[in-house]
Design a protein around this motif. Structure first.
Motif, PDB file in Angstrom:
ATOM      1  N   ASP A   1       8.495 -17.424  19.340  1.00  0.00           N
ATOM      2  CA  ASP A   1       9.407 -18.294  20.093  1.00  0.00           C
ATOM      3  C   ASP A   1      10.754 -17.626  20.351  1.00  0.00           C
ATOM      4  OD1 ASP A   1       9.897 -18.536  17.305  1.00  0.00           O
ATOM      5  OD2 ASP A   1      10.906 -20.464  17.601  1.00  0.00           O
ATOM      6  N   VAL A   2      11.210 -16.776  19.430  1.00  0.00           N
ATOM      7  CA  VAL A   2      12.458 -16.028  19.628  1.00  0.00           C
ATOM      8  C   VAL A   2      12.268 -14.992  20.734  1.00  0.00           C
ATOM      9  CG1 VAL A   2      14.054 -14.367  18.564  1.00  0.00           C
ATOM     10  CG2 VAL A   2      13.304 -16.396  17.294  1.00  0.00           C
ATOM     11  N   ILE A   3      11.143 -14.291  20.697  1.00  0.00           N
ATOM     12  CA  ILE A   3      10.849 -13.283  21.718  1.00  0.00           C
ATOM     13  C   ILE A   3      10.824 -13.929  23.096  1.00  0.00           C
ATOM     14  CG2 ILE A   3       9.142 -11.622  22.567  1.00  0.00           C
ATOM     15  CD1 ILE A   3       8.164 -11.408  19.602  1.00  0.00           C
ATOM     16  N   ILE A   4      10.097 -15.008  23.211  1.00  0.00           N
ATOM     17  CA  ILE A   4       9.955 -15.686  24.506  1.00  0.00           C
ATOM     18  C   ILE A   4      11.293 -16.238  24.990  1.00  0.00           C
ATOM     19  CG2 ILE A   4       8.874 -17.668  25.643  1.00  0.00           C
ATOM     20  CD1 ILE A   4       6.401 -16.982  23.805  1.00  0.00           C
ATOM     21  N   ARG A   5      12.050 -16.838  24.088  1.00  0.00           N
ATOM     22  CA  ARG A   5      13.367 -17.387  24.452  1.00  0.00           C
ATOM     23  C   ARG A   5      14.296 -16.301  24.987  1.00  0.00           C
ATOM     24  NH1 ARG A   5      16.607 -18.523  19.402  1.00  0.00           N
ATOM     25  NH2 ARG A   5      16.934 -16.282  19.649  1.00  0.00           N
ATOM     26  N   ASP A   6      14.384 -15.182  24.259  1.00  0.00           N
ATOM     27  CA  ASP A   6      15.331 -14.132  24.636  1.00  0.00           C
ATOM     28  C   ASP A   6      14.863 -13.353  25.866  1.00  0.00           C
ATOM     29  OD1 ASP A   6      16.912 -15.019  22.584  1.00  0.00           O
ATOM     30  OD2 ASP A   6      16.321 -13.437  21.189  1.00  0.00           O
ATOM     31  N   ILE A   7      13.576 -13.134  25.987  1.00  0.00           N
ATOM     32  CA  ILE A   7      13.055 -12.457  27.185  1.00  0.00           C
ATOM     33  C   ILE A   7      13.262 -13.354  28.408  1.00  0.00           C
ATOM     34  CG2 ILE A   7      10.888 -11.839  28.341  1.00  0.00           C
ATOM     35  CD1 ILE A   7      11.952  -9.556  26.753  1.00  0.00           C
ATOM     36  N   SER A   8      13.107 -14.658  28.246  1.00  0.00           N
ATOM     37  CA  SER A   8      13.349 -15.576  29.366  1.00  0.00           C
ATOM     38  C   SER A   8      14.782 -15.476  29.850  1.00  0.00           C
ATOM     39  CB  SER A   8      13.045 -17.016  28.958  1.00  0.00           C
ATOM     40  OG  SER A   8      11.691 -17.164  28.669  1.00  0.00           O
ATOM     41  N   GLU A   9      15.714 -15.366  28.921  1.00  0.00           N
ATOM     42  CA  GLU A   9      17.123 -15.216  29.290  1.00  0.00           C
ATOM     43  C   GLU A   9      17.357 -13.897  30.025  1.00  0.00           C
ATOM     44  OE1 GLU A   9      20.630 -16.680  29.974  1.00  0.00           O
ATOM     45  OE2 GLU A   9      19.136 -17.805  28.843  1.00  0.00           O
ATOM     46  N   LEU A  10      16.752 -12.830  29.525  1.00  0.00           N
ATOM     47  CA  LEU A  10      16.865 -11.531  30.208  1.00  0.00           C
ATOM     48  C   LEU A  10      16.254 -11.607  31.603  1.00  0.00           C
ATOM     49  CD1 LEU A  10      17.518  -8.483  30.285  1.00  0.00           C
ATOM     50  CD2 LEU A  10      15.269  -8.093  29.237  1.00  0.00           C
ATOM     51  N   ASN A  11      15.109 -12.259  31.714  1.00  0.00           N
ATOM     52  CA  ASN A  11      14.446 -12.372  33.020  1.00  0.00           C
ATOM     53  C   ASN A  11      15.303 -13.117  34.041  1.00  0.00           C
ATOM     54  OD1 ASN A  11      12.173 -10.841  32.492  1.00  0.00           O
ATOM     55  ND2 ASN A  11      10.986 -12.587  31.745  1.00  0.00           N
ATOM     56  N   LYS A  12      16.062 -14.105  33.596  1.00  0.00           N
ATOM     57  CA  LYS A  12      16.977 -14.812  34.506  1.00  0.00           C
ATOM     58  C   LYS A  12      18.043 -13.854  35.035  1.00  0.00           C
ATOM     59  CE  LYS A  12      16.440 -19.251  32.194  1.00  0.00           C
ATOM     60  NZ  LYS A  12      17.081 -20.215  31.280  1.00  0.00           N
ATOM     61  N   GLN A  13      18.584 -13.044  34.138  1.00  0.00           N
ATOM     62  CA  GLN A  13      19.598 -12.064  34.549  1.00  0.00           C
ATOM     63  C   GLN A  13      18.990 -11.032  35.509  1.00  0.00           C
ATOM     64  OE1 GLN A  13      21.118 -10.416  30.899  1.00  0.00           O
ATOM     65  NE2 GLN A  13      21.749 -12.428  30.136  1.00  0.00           N
ATOM     66  N   LEU A  14      17.779 -10.593  35.205  1.00  0.00           N
ATOM     67  CA  LEU A  14      17.115  -9.615  36.068  1.00  0.00           C
ATOM     68  C   LEU A  14      16.827 -10.204  37.441  1.00  0.00           C
ATOM     69  CD1 LEU A  14      14.646  -7.938  33.556  1.00  0.00           C
ATOM     70  CD2 LEU A  14      16.650  -6.900  34.630  1.00  0.00           C
ATOM     71  N   TYR A  15      16.457 -11.480  37.478  1.00  0.00           N
ATOM     72  CA  TYR A  15      16.183 -12.126  38.767  1.00  0.00           C
ATOM     73  C   TYR A  15      17.423 -12.059  39.662  1.00  0.00           C
ATOM     74  CZ  TYR A  15      15.080 -15.565  42.312  1.00  0.00           C
ATOM     75  OH  TYR A  15      14.863 -16.173  43.520  1.00  0.00           O
ATOM     76  N   THR A  16      18.562 -12.379  39.089  1.00  0.00           N
ATOM     77  CA  THR A  16      19.806 -12.333  39.858  1.00  0.00           C
ATOM     78  C   THR A  16      20.041 -10.925  40.396  1.00  0.00           C
ATOM     79  OG1 THR A  16      20.758 -14.096  38.517  1.00  0.00           O
ATOM     80  CG2 THR A  16      22.300 -12.708  39.738  1.00  0.00           C
TER      81      THR A  16
END
Length: 154
Positions: A61-76
């Motif tokens: 759950d930590v991996i998924i949470r933090d990767i999701s946050e990174l993915n949002k930044q990458l999307y931008t």
């Protein structure tokens, strides 16, 4: 967990057996790489690679949470700043470290590499040649004007 995350966990386990895109950089620290992918698939691929790298040392759950946050930044960055299309070929590489005390993945040195097709390279090359020819013409004209000015002063 959602069906998508369960699928990613299964694929991550499969990747671990076949082709890992992870390089160890130190204790709890890895370089994650998506390999060559179309831009539309970066988030899934990065999540799977992170699950492979960190599944034995960090909670899922930590991996998924933090990767999701990174993915949002990458999307931008990918969509708004770099203006890449969904089918553009890219590779994302990022250094990631698991901070045990804060229960968090820390990402540094994020690199997005865009690959161009041969046609795109040819078009850019032709554009540069054309621009170069235009600049040569302008330089010639300026030289001629300068010579005319110098000869008028004599």
């Amino acid at each position: 967990m959602s069906e998508e995350i369960n699928r990613d966990v299964e694929r991550a386990e499969e990747y671990e057996q076949t082709t890992s895109r992870v390089s160890a950089l130190g204790k709890n620290r890895f370089e994650l790489s998506t390999g060559l992918i179309i831009a539309a698939r970066y988030a899934d691929k990065l999540r799977r690679v992170a699950l492979v790298a960190f599944s034995k040392i960090a909670p899922k759950d930590v991996i998924i949470r933090d990767i999701s946050e990174l993915n949002k930044q990458l999307y931008t960055k990918i969509v708004e700043e770099m203006k890449l299309g969904k089918l553009d070929v890219i590779r994302i590489m990022v250094d990631a470290e698991y901070d045990e005390q804060r229960q968090k993945l820390v990402f540094t040195n994020v690199r997005i590499i865009r690959y161009l097709t041969e046609d795109q390279c040819t078009d850019k090359y032709k554009s540069l040649i054309s621009e170069n020819e235009q600049l040569k013409k302008e330089i010639s004209e300026l030289k001629k004007k300068l010579e005319d000015i110098l000869s008028a002063l004599k």
